[in-house]
Design an enzyme around this catalytic site. Sequence first.
Site, PDB file in Angstrom:
ATOM      1  CE  LYS A  30      77.540   8.509  52.968  1.00  0.00           C
ATOM      2  NZ  LYS A  30      78.122   9.209  54.126  1.00  0.00           N
TER       3      LYS A  30
ATOM      4  CD  GLU B 140      72.901  -3.736  64.726  1.00  0.00           C
ATOM      5  OE1 GLU B 140      72.247  -3.036  63.931  1.00  0.00           O
ATOM      6  OE2 GLU B 140      73.923  -4.370  64.402  1.00  0.00           O
TER       7      GLU B 140
ATOM      8  CB  SER C  25      71.204   0.652  59.660  1.00  0.00           C
ATOM      9  OG  SER C  25      70.816   1.585  58.670  1.00  0.00           O
TER      10      SER C  25
ATOM     11  CD  GLU D  48      78.697  -7.957  53.890  1.00  0.00           C
ATOM     12  OE1 GLU D  48      78.200  -8.543  54.869  1.00  0.00           O
ATOM     13  OE2 GLU D  48      79.330  -8.536  53.000  1.00  0.00           O
TER      14      GLU D  48
ATOM     15  CD1 TRP E 202      78.270   5.677  62.074  1.00  0.00           C
ATOM     16  CD2 TRP E 202      79.373   4.674  63.742  1.00  0.00           C
ATOM     17  NE1 TRP E 202      77.333   5.139  62.927  1.00  0.00           N
ATOM     18  CE2 TRP E 202      77.982   4.508  63.960  1.00  0.00           C
ATOM     19  CE3 TRP E 202      80.250   4.113  64.671  1.00  0.00           C
ATOM     20  CZ2 TRP E 202      77.453   3.826  65.049  1.00  0.00           C
ATOM     21  CZ3 TRP E 202      79.732   3.424  65.760  1.00  0.00           C
ATOM     22  CH2 TRP E 202      78.342   3.292  65.945  1.00  0.00           C
TER      23      TRP E 202
ATOM     24  CE1 TYR F  92      67.322   6.357  48.176  1.00  0.00           C
ATOM     25  CE2 TYR F  92      69.547   5.639  48.716  1.00  0.00           C
ATOM     26  CZ  TYR F  92      68.407   6.338  49.038  1.00  0.00           C
ATOM     27  OH  TYR F  92      68.364   7.024  50.226  1.00  0.00           O
TER      28      TYR F  92
ATOM     29  CG  LEU G  56      82.861   2.998  53.334  1.00  0.00           C
ATOM     30  CD1 LEU G  56      84.286   3.487  53.517  1.00  0.00           C
ATOM     31  CD2 LEU G  56      82.827   1.515  53.042  1.00  0.00           C
TER      32      LEU G  56
ATOM     33  CB  CYS H  84      77.772  -5.435  62.098  1.00  0.00           C
ATOM     34  SG  CYS H  84      79.320  -6.046  61.438  1.00  0.00           S
TER      35      CYS H  84
HETATM   36  P1  NAP Z   1      73.760   3.681  58.560  1.00  0.00           P
HETATM   37  O1  NAP Z   1      73.067   4.780  59.214  1.00  0.00           O
HETATM   38  O2  NAP Z   1      72.973   2.709  57.791  1.00  0.00           O
HETATM   39  O3  NAP Z   1      74.858   4.359  57.635  1.00  0.00           O
HETATM   40  C1  NAP Z   1      75.652   3.642  56.750  1.00  0.00           C
HETATM   41  C2  NAP Z   1      76.000   4.518  55.582  1.00  0.00           C
HETATM   42  O4  NAP Z   1      74.811   4.791  54.835  1.00  0.00           O
HETATM   43  C3  NAP Z   1      76.571   5.861  55.995  1.00  0.00           C
HETATM   44  O5  NAP Z   1      77.579   6.229  55.098  1.00  0.00           O
HETATM   45  C4  NAP Z   1      75.360   6.753  55.909  1.00  0.00           C
HETATM   46  O6  NAP Z   1      75.633   8.120  55.741  1.00  0.00           O
HETATM   47  C5  NAP Z   1      74.654   6.203  54.708  1.00  0.00           C
HETATM   48  N1  NAP Z   1      73.236   6.589  54.696  1.00  0.00           N
HETATM   49  C6  NAP Z   1      72.452   6.925  55.750  1.00  0.00           C
HETATM   50  N2  NAP Z   1      71.224   7.273  55.329  1.00  0.00           N
HETATM   51  C7  NAP Z   1      71.228   7.166  53.983  1.00  0.00           C
HETATM   52  C8  NAP Z   1      70.265   7.408  52.987  1.00  0.00           C
HETATM   53  N3  NAP Z   1      69.031   7.840  53.267  1.00  0.00           N
HETATM   54  N4  NAP Z   1      70.614   7.186  51.692  1.00  0.00           N
HETATM   55  C9  NAP Z   1      71.860   6.772  51.374  1.00  0.00           C
HETATM   56  N5  NAP Z   1      72.814   6.556  52.278  1.00  0.00           N
HETATM   57  C10 NAP Z   1      72.510   6.743  53.572  1.00  0.00           C
HETATM   58  O7  NAP Z   1      74.614   2.818  59.574  1.00  0.00           O
HETATM   59  P2  NAP Z   1      75.701   3.329  60.605  1.00  0.00           P
HETATM   60  O8  NAP Z   1      74.976   4.001  61.716  1.00  0.00           O
HETATM   61  O9  NAP Z   1      76.777   4.073  59.951  1.00  0.00           O
HETATM   62  O10 NAP Z   1      76.363   1.956  61.070  1.00  0.00           O
HETATM   63  C11 NAP Z   1      75.789   1.121  61.974  1.00  0.00           C
HETATM   64  C12 NAP Z   1      75.127  -0.044  61.273  1.00  0.00           C
HETATM   65  O11 NAP Z   1      76.016  -0.691  60.374  1.00  0.00           O
HETATM   66  C13 NAP Z   1      74.692  -1.099  62.236  1.00  0.00           C
HETATM   67  O12 NAP Z   1      73.374  -1.484  61.960  1.00  0.00           O
HETATM   68  C14 NAP Z   1      75.648  -2.254  61.966  1.00  0.00           C
HETATM   69  O13 NAP Z   1      75.155  -3.492  62.296  1.00  0.00           O
HETATM   70  C15 NAP Z   1      75.959  -2.102  60.543  1.00  0.00           C
HETATM   71  N6  NAP Z   1      77.248  -2.709  60.206  1.00  0.00           N
HETATM   72  C16 NAP Z   1      77.243  -3.856  59.477  1.00  0.00           C
HETATM   73  C17 NAP Z   1      78.425  -4.483  59.129  1.00  0.00           C
HETATM   74  C18 NAP Z   1      78.418  -5.743  58.301  1.00  0.00           C
HETATM   75  O14 NAP Z   1      79.435  -6.077  57.718  1.00  0.00           O
HETATM   76  N7  NAP Z   1      77.331  -6.438  58.186  1.00  0.00           N
HETATM   77  C19 NAP Z   1      79.627  -3.925  59.527  1.00  0.00           C
HETATM   78  C20 NAP Z   1      79.614  -2.748  60.265  1.00  0.00           C
HETATM   79  C21 NAP Z   1      78.392  -2.145  60.590  1.00  0.00           C
HETATM   80  P3  NAP Z   1      75.849   9.109  56.969  1.00  0.00           P
HETATM   81  O15 NAP Z   1      75.812   8.338  58.223  1.00  0.00           O
HETATM   82  O16 NAP Z   1      77.163   9.688  56.699  1.00  0.00           O
HETATM   83  O17 NAP Z   1      74.770  10.159  56.923  1.00  0.00           O
END
Ligand code: NAP
Length: 501
Positions: free
Chosen positions: A190, A397, A244, A266, A166, A254, A164, A301
Site C-alpha cells: 500500500k 518531529e 508515523s 519503522e 510518501w 489491528y 509505505l 525520518c
Molecule cells: P503516516 O501518516 O503514518 O502514513 C504511513 C502509512 O500508513 C501511509 O501509507 C498511510 O496511508 C498509512 N496510514 C495512515 N493512517 C492509517 C490508519 N489509520 N490505518 C492504517 N494505515 C494508515 O506517515 P507519513 O505521513 O506517510 O510519513 C511520515 C512519517 O514516516 C514520519 O513520522 C517519519 O518519521 C516516518 N518515516 C519513518 C521511516 C523509518 O524508516 N523509520 C522512514 C520514512 C518515514 P495514507 O497516508 O495513504 O492515508
Amino acid sequence: MTLTRDSAHDIAAKLVPKGLAFIGGRFAPALDGATFETINPATGAVIADVAHCGAADVDEAVKAARKAFDSGVWSRAVPEYRKEVMLRLADLVRTHREELAVLESIDSGKTVTDCLHEIGREVSTFFQWYGELADKSFGKVAPTGENALALIVKEPAGVVGLVLPWNFPLLMAAWKMAPALAAGCSVLVKPAKQTPLSVLRLAELAQEAGLPDGVLNVLPGLGETTGQAIGRHPDIDIVSFTGSTEVGGYFLRYAGESNLKVVGLEMGGKSPFIILDDAEINDDLIEHAAMSAFWNGGQNCSANMRQLVDRRRAEEFAHRVTARAQAFLVGDPLDPATNIGAMVTQEHQTRVLGYIARGAAEGARLLTGGGASSPGYFIQPAVFADMTPTMSIAREEIFGPVLGILPVDGMEEALRIACDTDYGLHATVFARDIDRAIHMARRLPCGTVSVNGFSEGYVKTPFGGYKRSGSLARDNGTEAMDQYLQTKTIWFTTAPPSVAR
Ligand code: NAP
Ligand code: MG
C-alpha cells in the site's frame, strides 16, 4: 543520457500514469469504483485519479497472494529462479530510471536528481542485492549426539502487507519488497495516498521481469480504509510498516484485534547531530550538518535537525551553516539544478510553517529562511540558533527543512540531551578523539550512529529504531530478510549404526 530541465519536463508531459490497483497480475479499478486524486505538489495540479481500494479489494489481493503462495510457484521455487527474476527487475528499473524518477518527482515534489539517484542506484541495487542473497542464505545444523540430526531451516513466512510512507516512495517499497520477495513471500503493497504512481509503474516492470501473478499486488488507497483493511485482515501473516509513530501503534492494535499477525515498525525520529569540542568545523562538517537536516526538504525520518554544538563554537557553526543553507536552490523539482523541491502537500507545508512560527515564538533565533513560496508548496530552509531542549521544535518531529542549533557544555551534557527524547532512530557524532566518538556511539540509544559523517548506511547495513522509532524489526541487511522468514526445526531421530539396516 542525463536529464536536463527541458528533457525532464518533456518526459513528464508524455507520461500516462496508471491509476489502477494491481491484483493477481491484473490492473483494475477498485471494486466499488472509488478513486482519489494524486497531486503534483510543485504546481498543485491533479496528476491522476487513482483507484481507492477498499476492504473487498484487499481481500481479493490477499486471496491472489495466498493462492500464489500455496501453489509454490514462487514460495517453493528454487532460489536461483527467484534470483533471476529479481535481477531482471533490477535491470528494468535501471533501464526505466529516468521515466520512474520523473514520475516520482511530479507525484511527490522530491527533486528529480534525488529520485534519479534513489531509483537508478539504490532501488535497482536493492532488487539485485536481495536477489543475489536468495541463493546464498544457508540454514544450520544444530549440535546433537549421533542419535539425532537437527536441521534449522528458514521458510517464507507467507502473505506480507507492506504499508509505505510518501517521503521515499519507491525506495521504501524496495527496502521492503526486495527482502520479502527474495524470502519467497507473496506481497501486498500500500503506497501512501500522496505518492502511489511510481510503485504502480514498478508493478508493471515486475510483471515484465516474470514475477508470477499474485506474488505482488499493489493497493493504492487511504490509510483509514486500505491500510486498516490490511492491518486487520485475518489471512495476512506479517505487516511491515514505515510511517508515523501514531499509525505504527494502530497496526499493533489491528493485529491484536485480528489474527495476531507479526508487525514490524519503522517510525519517526528526532535525531541529534552532535559536534564535540575537538571537532574541526570545516567545509566537510558543514556540508554533512546541512545535508543531514535539509536533504529531501527535511522530510526524512532520520533528519538530524537537533544540532547539539559545543557552546564555544556555536556562533561560528551557526554563521557557516546559515551561509550553506542560503545556498540551497528551492524550486522546480524537475530542474536538475534544484536542491530542495516542494513539501509533499499543502497541509504538510502549513504544518511545517506552524513549527517555524512556534520556534520563533518560543524564543529560538531564526537566522535564515522559513518563508514559503507558491504556486506549489515550497519552504526556504530555516536555521534556528539558541534552541533549548524543551522547545517544541527541539522535541517534536517537524519533517521539514528546519535546522536547530542547541549549544551544549561538554560531552556528557550532549549525551544527556541527545538521549532525552522518545525517539531513537539515528544520531551523528563529530569528534576528533575516536575514543570519545566510540563512547558516544555506544551510549546513544538508537538504531544507527554515524561518526564523522552523516549516513544512514546502505543496503548491507540494518536500519531501524530504538524506543518509539521502531520495533526490533530491521529493514536492510541480511536482518531484513529475517523479518519475512519462519524458522523451522526438523529433528531426525537416527538409529545407531549397529541397529541400522
Ligand atoms: P503516516 O501518516 O503514518 O502514513 C504511513 C502509512 O500508513 C501511509 O501509507 C498511510 O496511508 C498509512 N496510514 C495512515 N493512517 C492509517 C490508519 N489509520 N490505518 C492504517 N494505515 C494508515 O506517515 P507519513 O505521513 O506517510 O510519513 C511520515 C512519517 O514516516 C514520519 O513520522 C517519519 O518519521 C516516518 N518515516 C519513518 C521511516 C523509518 O524508516 N523509520 C522512514 C520514512 C518515514 P495514507 O497516508 O495513504 O492515508
Ligand atoms: Mg502526489
